[in-house]
Design a protein around this motif. Structure first.
Motif, PDB file in Angstrom:
ATOM      1  N   GLY A  85       0.816  -1.206   0.000  1.00  0.00           N
ATOM      2  CA  GLY A  85       0.000   0.000   0.000  1.00  0.00           C
ATOM      3  C   GLY A  85       0.851   1.257   0.000  1.00  0.00           C
ATOM      4  N   VAL A  86       0.341   2.309  -0.632  1.00  0.00           N
ATOM      5  CA  VAL A  86       1.013   3.609  -0.640  1.00  0.00           C
ATOM      6  C   VAL A  86       0.034   4.663  -0.136  1.00  0.00           C
ATOM      7  CG1 VAL A  86       2.510   2.966  -2.551  1.00  0.00           C
ATOM      8  CG2 VAL A  86       0.362   4.133  -3.035  1.00  0.00           C
ATOM      9  N   GLY A  87       0.579   5.714   0.452  1.00  0.00           N
ATOM     10  CA  GLY A  87      -0.302   6.759   0.937  1.00  0.00           C
ATOM     11  C   GLY A  87       0.438   7.872   1.631  1.00  0.00           C
ATOM     12  N   PHE A  88      -0.220   8.456   2.618  1.00  0.00           N
ATOM     13  CA  PHE A  88       0.343   9.580   3.355  1.00  0.00           C
ATOM     14  C   PHE A  88      -0.144   9.523   4.792  1.00  0.00           C
ATOM     15  CE2 PHE A  88      -3.737  10.850   1.762  1.00  0.00           C
ATOM     16  CZ  PHE A  88      -4.306  11.604   2.779  1.00  0.00           C
ATOM     17  N   ALA A  89       0.585  10.190   5.660  1.00  0.00           N
ATOM     18  CA  ALA A  89       0.220  10.213   7.078  1.00  0.00           C
ATOM     19  C   ALA A  89       0.356  11.627   7.626  1.00  0.00           C
ATOM     20  CB  ALA A  89       1.096   9.256   7.874  1.00  0.00           C
ATOM     21  N   ILE A  90      -0.493  11.949   8.574  1.00  0.00           N
ATOM     22  CA  ILE A  90      -0.450  13.223   9.278  1.00  0.00           C
ATOM     23  C   ILE A  90      -0.099  12.946  10.736  1.00  0.00           C
ATOM     24  CG2 ILE A  90      -1.764  15.267   9.960  1.00  0.00           C
ATOM     25  CD1 ILE A  90      -3.560  14.775   7.517  1.00  0.00           C
ATOM     26  N   ARG A  91       0.860  13.681  11.245  1.00  0.00           N
ATOM     27  CA  ARG A  91       1.293  13.493  12.629  1.00  0.00           C
ATOM     28  C   ARG A  91       1.599  14.851  13.248  1.00  0.00           C
ATOM     29  NH1 ARG A  91       6.856  14.101  13.204  1.00  0.00           N
ATOM     30  NH2 ARG A  91       8.005  14.171  11.233  1.00  0.00           N
ATOM     31  N   ALA A  92       1.778  14.847  14.560  1.00  0.00           N
ATOM     32  CA  ALA A  92       2.204  16.053  15.254  1.00  0.00           C
ATOM     33  C   ALA A  92       3.689  16.279  15.012  1.00  0.00           C
ATOM     34  CB  ALA A  92       1.918  15.924  16.745  1.00  0.00           C
ATOM     35  N   ALA A  93       4.108  17.529  14.953  1.00  0.00           N
ATOM     36  CA  ALA A  93       5.501  17.845  14.645  1.00  0.00           C
ATOM     37  C   ALA A  93       6.461  17.327  15.707  1.00  0.00           C
ATOM     38  CB  ALA A  93       5.663  19.357  14.475  1.00  0.00           C
ATOM     39  N   ASP A  94       6.007  17.201  16.940  1.00  0.00           N
ATOM     40  CA  ASP A  94       6.888  16.805  18.031  1.00  0.00           C
ATOM     41  C   ASP A  94       6.716  15.349  18.433  1.00  0.00           C
ATOM     42  OD1 ASP A  94       4.354  17.015  19.049  1.00  0.00           O
ATOM     43  OD2 ASP A  94       4.915  18.195  20.819  1.00  0.00           O
ATOM     44  N   SER A  95       6.127  14.525  17.543  1.00  0.00           N
ATOM     45  CA  SER A  95       5.834  13.151  17.923  1.00  0.00           C
ATOM     46  C   SER A  95       5.803  12.252  16.688  1.00  0.00           C
ATOM     47  CB  SER A  95       4.481  13.084  18.640  1.00  0.00           C
ATOM     48  OG  SER A  95       4.063  11.757  18.841  1.00  0.00           O
ATOM     49  N   LEU A  96       6.032  10.944  16.896  1.00  0.00           N
ATOM     50  CA  LEU A  96       5.861   9.948  15.840  1.00  0.00           C
ATOM     51  C   LEU A  96       4.445   9.388  15.836  1.00  0.00           C
ATOM     52  CD1 LEU A  96       9.211   7.938  16.071  1.00  0.00           C
ATOM     53  CD2 LEU A  96       8.596   9.737  14.454  1.00  0.00           C
ATOM     54  N   GLN A  97       3.575   9.924  16.666  1.00  0.00           N
ATOM     55  CA  GLN A  97       2.200   9.446  16.728  1.00  0.00           C
ATOM     56  C   GLN A  97       1.478   9.774  15.422  1.00  0.00           C
ATOM     57  OE1 GLN A  97      -0.232  11.413  19.614  1.00  0.00           O
ATOM     58  NE2 GLN A  97      -1.951  10.007  19.371  1.00  0.00           N
ATOM     59  N   VAL A  98       0.962   8.757  14.746  1.00  0.00           N
ATOM     60  CA  VAL A  98       0.186   8.954  13.533  1.00  0.00           C
ATOM     61  C   VAL A  98      -1.241   9.323  13.924  1.00  0.00           C
ATOM     62  CG1 VAL A  98      -0.695   7.865  11.447  1.00  0.00           C
ATOM     63  CG2 VAL A  98       1.630   7.386  12.210  1.00  0.00           C
ATOM     64  N   LEU A  99      -1.652  10.533  13.549  1.00  0.00           N
ATOM     65  CA  LEU A  99      -2.987  11.002  13.891  1.00  0.00           C
ATOM     66  C   LEU A  99      -4.016  10.580  12.847  1.00  0.00           C
ATOM     67  CD1 LEU A  99      -1.972  14.594  14.995  1.00  0.00           C
ATOM     68  CD2 LEU A  99      -2.411  12.622  16.473  1.00  0.00           C
ATOM     69  N   HIS A 100      -3.580  10.565  11.589  1.00  0.00           N
ATOM     70  CA  HIS A 100      -4.479  10.156  10.515  1.00  0.00           C
ATOM     71  C   HIS A 100      -3.629   9.711   9.328  1.00  0.00           C
ATOM     72  CE1 HIS A 100      -8.255   9.900   8.333  1.00  0.00           C
ATOM     73  NE2 HIS A 100      -7.707  10.545   7.311  1.00  0.00           N
ATOM     74  N   ALA A 101      -3.971   8.570   8.735  1.00  0.00           N
ATOM     75  CA  ALA A 101      -3.240   8.058   7.575  1.00  0.00           C
ATOM     76  C   ALA A 101      -4.230   7.537   6.550  1.00  0.00           C
ATOM     77  CB  ALA A 101      -2.277   6.946   7.991  1.00  0.00           C
ATOM     78  N   CYS A 102      -3.839   7.627   5.277  1.00  0.00           N
ATOM     79  CA  CYS A 102      -4.671   7.131   4.188  1.00  0.00           C
ATOM     80  C   CYS A 102      -3.813   6.267   3.277  1.00  0.00           C
ATOM     81  CB  CYS A 102      -5.273   8.280   3.392  1.00  0.00           C
ATOM     82  SG  CYS A 102      -6.370   9.338   4.365  1.00  0.00           S
ATOM     83  N   VAL A 103      -4.394   5.176   2.776  1.00  0.00           N
ATOM     84  CA  VAL A 103      -3.641   4.198   1.988  1.00  0.00           C
ATOM     85  C   VAL A 103      -4.450   3.758   0.773  1.00  0.00           C
ATOM     86  CG1 VAL A 103      -2.713   1.843   1.989  1.00  0.00           C
ATOM     87  CG2 VAL A 103      -2.302   3.329   3.940  1.00  0.00           C
ATOM     88  N   TRP A 104      -3.762   3.657  -0.376  1.00  0.00           N
ATOM     89  CA  TRP A 104      -4.281   2.991  -1.566  1.00  0.00           C
ATOM     90  C   TRP A 104      -3.508   1.677  -1.708  1.00  0.00           C
ATOM     91  CZ3 TRP A 104      -3.206   8.263  -1.563  1.00  0.00           C
ATOM     92  CH2 TRP A 104      -4.260   9.128  -1.860  1.00  0.00           C
ATOM     93  N   ASN A 105      -4.213   0.564  -1.863  1.00  0.00           N
ATOM     94  CA  ASN A 105      -3.561  -0.738  -1.951  1.00  0.00           C
ATOM     95  C   ASN A 105      -3.258  -1.115  -3.398  1.00  0.00           C
ATOM     96  OD1 ASN A 105      -3.653  -1.402   0.922  1.00  0.00           O
ATOM     97  ND2 ASN A 105      -5.878  -1.426   0.623  1.00  0.00           N
ATOM     98  N   SER A 106      -2.250  -1.964  -3.571  1.00  0.00           N
ATOM     99  CA  SER A 106      -1.760  -2.289  -4.914  1.00  0.00           C
ATOM    100  C   SER A 106      -2.779  -3.050  -5.757  1.00  0.00           C
ATOM    101  CB  SER A 106      -0.449  -3.075  -4.831  1.00  0.00           C
ATOM    102  OG  SER A 106      -0.633  -4.290  -4.113  1.00  0.00           O
ATOM    103  N   ASP A 107      -3.767  -3.675  -5.115  1.00  0.00           N
ATOM    104  CA  ASP A 107      -4.810  -4.363  -5.880  1.00  0.00           C
ATOM    105  C   ASP A 107      -6.036  -3.485  -6.096  1.00  0.00           C
ATOM    106  OD1 ASP A 107      -5.762  -4.331  -3.316  1.00  0.00           O
ATOM    107  OD2 ASP A 107      -6.366  -6.442  -3.266  1.00  0.00           O
ATOM    108  N   GLY A 108      -5.983  -2.253  -5.589  1.00  0.00           N
ATOM    109  CA  GLY A 108      -7.096  -1.329  -5.748  1.00  0.00           C
ATOM    110  C   GLY A 108      -8.249  -1.558  -4.801  1.00  0.00           C
ATOM    111  N   GLU A 109      -8.134  -2.562  -3.911  1.00  0.00           N
ATOM    112  CA  GLU A 109      -9.222  -2.927  -3.005  1.00  0.00           C
ATOM    113  C   GLU A 109      -8.840  -2.613  -1.556  1.00  0.00           C
ATOM    114  OE1 GLU A 109     -12.057  -3.871  -4.184  1.00  0.00           O
ATOM    115  OE2 GLU A 109     -11.376  -4.079  -6.270  1.00  0.00           O
TER     116      GLU A 109
END
Length: 220
Positions: A91-115
């Motif tokens: 899967g490929v995508g992007f993630a949003i996090r706080a600048a001072d942390s590795l905590q992922v607040l929100h992430a979105c993914v597109w999978n290689s099979d489209g599903e």
């Protein structure tokens, strides 16, 4: 330094184009670990801290990797080359996090099979922090073994983030080399509870890899 590459580009890439953290998909992924903490228990993952990361060995497990990224106020783009075995769903995508942390607040993914990726729903982590998007693809998958994506991010007004997924032309698809086709465009609501009242948000690369897969970042 490559021919034609400025020192400014080289310095920028060394800062922004690298994977900084990882976490197994079946655990609570907001608890991402840095290179030092992750490598002590996940020896099969190599390259964390650089632009290219891979999972090695037949006993590896699905793993999400997080890129450094830039402040959400800046328009930005990056390329992500994915290499995998034919039977693997990455899967490929992007993630949003706080600048001072590795905590992922929100992430979105597109999978290689489209599903949708079944593993995430079965593990109970899909939902408030992870969103999966489907793609309408003619051949049952976006790519078989190798693809280069371009992800473009820009802020719209004060409360939304526009994210576009583009596929670059290569020998595996019908697109001419050097061209790109837009696969999807999404508008992310920045007023959702986990993102609201966060003054310094970072958006950056995000990917899921498994069993000999390779994810490599480069600039547009």
């Amino acid at each position: 330094r490559s021919p034609g590459e400025s020192w400014r580009d080289l310095v920028r890439d060394s800062v922004t184009l690298r994977w900084i953290a990882a976490g197994p998909y079946h655990e609570q992924l907001w608890r991402f670990a840095s290179r030092e903490r992750f490598s002590s228990t996940h020896e099969e993952l190599t390259g964390l801290g650089g632009p290219s990361v891979t999972i090695e060995g037949p006993n590896s497990r699905d793993t999400y990797v997080l890129g450094l990224g830039l402040p959400i106020r800046n328009a930005q783009s990056w390329r992500l080359e994915m290499v995998k075995d034919g039977h693997v769903i990455d899967g490929v995508g992007f993630a949003i996090r706080a600048a001072d942390s590795l905590q992922v607040l929100h992430a979105c993914v597109w999978n290689s099979d489209g599903e949708l990726f079944d593993g995430s729903e079965a593990a109970g982590i899909d939902g408030h922090w992870l969103t999966q998007y489907t793609l309408n693809v003619a051949d049952d998958e976006v790519y078989d073994t190798i693809a280069k994506f371009e992800i473009r991010v820009r802020k719209e007004a004060d409360s939304a983030l526009r994210v576009e997924l583009w596929l670059r032309g290569n020998e595996e698809n019908d697109l001419p080399p050097g061209t790109a086709h837009k696969l999807d465009s999404r508008l992310i609501d920045l007023t959702q509870p986990q993102l609201a009242r966060r003054p310094n948000l970072i958006v950056g690369p995000f990917a899921r890899i498994f069993e000999n897969s390779i994810a490599t970042l480069s600039r547009v």
